[in-house]
Design an enzyme around this catalytic site. Sequence first.
Site, PDB file in Angstrom:
ATOM      1  N   LYS A  64      51.901 -17.808  37.224  1.00 39.04           N
ATOM      2  CA  LYS A  64      52.539 -17.061  38.318  1.00 39.04           C
ATOM      3  C   LYS A  64      52.489 -15.564  38.021  1.00 39.04           C
ATOM      4  CE  LYS A  64      55.886 -20.668  39.460  1.00 39.04           C
ATOM      5  NZ  LYS A  64      57.286 -21.048  39.441  1.00 39.04           N
ATOM      6  N   HIS A 104      35.740 -48.960  37.722  1.00 37.32           N
ATOM      7  CA  HIS A 104      34.321 -48.690  37.949  1.00 37.32           C
ATOM      8  C   HIS A 104      33.989 -47.226  37.695  1.00 37.32           C
ATOM      9  CE1 HIS A 104      33.572 -52.679  39.840  1.00 37.32           C
ATOM     10  NE2 HIS A 104      34.893 -52.608  39.917  1.00 37.32           N
ATOM     11  N   GLU A 113      55.689 -32.154  32.509  1.00 33.84           N
ATOM     12  CA  GLU A 113      56.513 -30.942  32.452  1.00 33.84           C
ATOM     13  C   GLU A 113      57.690 -31.102  31.499  1.00 33.84           C
ATOM     14  OE1 GLU A 113      57.877 -29.458  36.271  1.00 33.84           O
ATOM     15  OE2 GLU A 113      56.144 -28.158  36.439  1.00 33.84           O
TER      16      GLU A 113
HETATM   17  O1  PA5 Z   1      60.245 -29.805  38.210  1.00 36.25           O
HETATM   18  C1  PA5 Z   1      60.286 -28.637  38.541  1.00 36.25           C
HETATM   19  O2  PA5 Z   1      61.293 -27.943  38.317  1.00 36.25           O
HETATM   20  C2  PA5 Z   1      59.139 -27.976  39.267  1.00 36.25           C
HETATM   21  O3  PA5 Z   1      58.081 -28.836  39.439  1.00 36.25           O
HETATM   22  C3  PA5 Z   1      59.581 -27.501  40.641  1.00 36.25           C
HETATM   23  O4  PA5 Z   1      60.041 -28.605  41.367  1.00 36.25           O
HETATM   24  C4  PA5 Z   1      58.454 -26.821  41.391  1.00 36.25           C
HETATM   25  O5  PA5 Z   1      57.941 -25.765  40.629  1.00 36.25           O
HETATM   26  C5  PA5 Z   1      58.946 -26.278  42.717  1.00 36.25           C
HETATM   27  O6  PA5 Z   1      60.007 -25.410  42.526  1.00 36.25           O
HETATM   28  P1  PA5 Z   1      60.964 -24.986  43.707  1.00 36.25           P
HETATM   29  O7  PA5 Z   1      61.650 -26.191  44.195  1.00 36.25           O
HETATM   30  O8  PA5 Z   1      61.898 -23.989  43.103  1.00 36.25           O
HETATM   31  O9  PA5 Z   1      60.100 -24.384  44.792  1.00 36.25           O
END
Ligand code: PA5
Length: 449
Positions: A426, A312, A291
Amino acid sequence: MSNIQLNINYVCDFVSQEEILSQAEKATACNKALYDGSLPGNDFLGWVSLPSSISEDHLRDIENTAKELRTLCDVVVVVGIGGSYLGARAVIDALSNSFDWLQDADKRKNPVILYAGNNISEDYLHEMLHYLKDKRFGLINISKSGTTTEPALAFRLLKDLLEEKAGKEEARKRIVAITDASRGALRTLANTEGYKTFIIPDDVGGRYSVLTPVGLLPIAVAGINIRKLVEGALEMENASGTDTDFEYNLPAIYAVIRNLLYKKGKKIEILANYHPKLHFLAEWWKQLYGESEGKDNLGIFPAAVDFTADLHSMGQWIQEGERTIFETVISIQEPNERVHIPHDKNDLDGLNFLQGKGVDEVNKMAELGTLIAHVDGGVPNILINLPKLNEKYIGQLIYFFEKACGIACYLLGVNPFNQPGVEAYKKNMFALLDKPGYEAESAEIKARL
Ligand code: PA5
């Protein structure tokens, strides 16, 4: 001082020492930007000094809440997705007895920790609700935005079950919410219901939040010493500050090497481990790097393997597939427990040559043999050595990876702290589900089907 060591001898055939040192100035500037905020994402730098800024009161509050949940519950469900659960799961799995959760409740040392809100599988939720219906369970509901669909959906179901079985008053004692200080549906819900809450600081993004209550509360509930974890992270914070020379700054060196390998066509990094307990550490790492780096049509693809199991399966590809990969191996120097290989009178399995050795000696030779084979096969290997699996070294490792990620992203020229691409699915999902406010998107997407 940190105890983690970086062994870069097995990348020498692919990147030279001169090439690495030529990046020292740039990497040092990128590290500095994480402190002075001179590069993009500067409103999300709170994690850089988290270990050194955690107060005694805050730690005690987390520990006391964990103690309360441990008293009231045999099972605690951590509800969250992405950065709101992977860090906790990574540490809990790495440092817990793999089989304690299978013991009867009266023999277990710790509550069973389960995870929900990280998928939308009806079967998974049905099975979890069925399992929980006669258990003394509690919930830690974690969402920074407080609006994420997966955890909100799971929490609605789990809260209903808990209130039905334990009653509203008791349920309130067994629910903790971790979210933004003032925004989001979870904050409103927590305030309305009167849940105990912890705040996720504004300047700490989800995937960098393991050392906030997001990670620390579930980790403490699992019976793990969060003070030692933070102590380890602090040691790495101190060992990678702006006054640390590049030659000693392990996160900066790791960031530089992976960046140089990427520029030479090594587009995939495989994080390898030799202990099943580390599977979720790799999942956490994948999210952190995926990310953070994967944007603007750039970024190393982070993959992970569990050895020797995956030797394996994926071993063939790694040895002889397309040469676009490099490996980073988390190597644990000493096991915590010993199991020696016994003598067998008939030796039908032919293993008597190993009698008397510890199982880990065999694991280590598998590791070394694999390392040599993969390097011979054209796969650069970076080794991260941890003396053993404990809170302190895992704390060091977490901070090491976070710091290296920030530096690596700045070396690449991307913002480490946003994730604009995550919104696309989303938007489509809400349009397909006819969420109010998505009428135009709904018409548009349905016309494409
Ligand atoms: O690193 C990030 O920002 C994301 O992976 C969030 O942690 C994830 O989308 C969950 O978001 P939230 O904590 O707002 O529910």
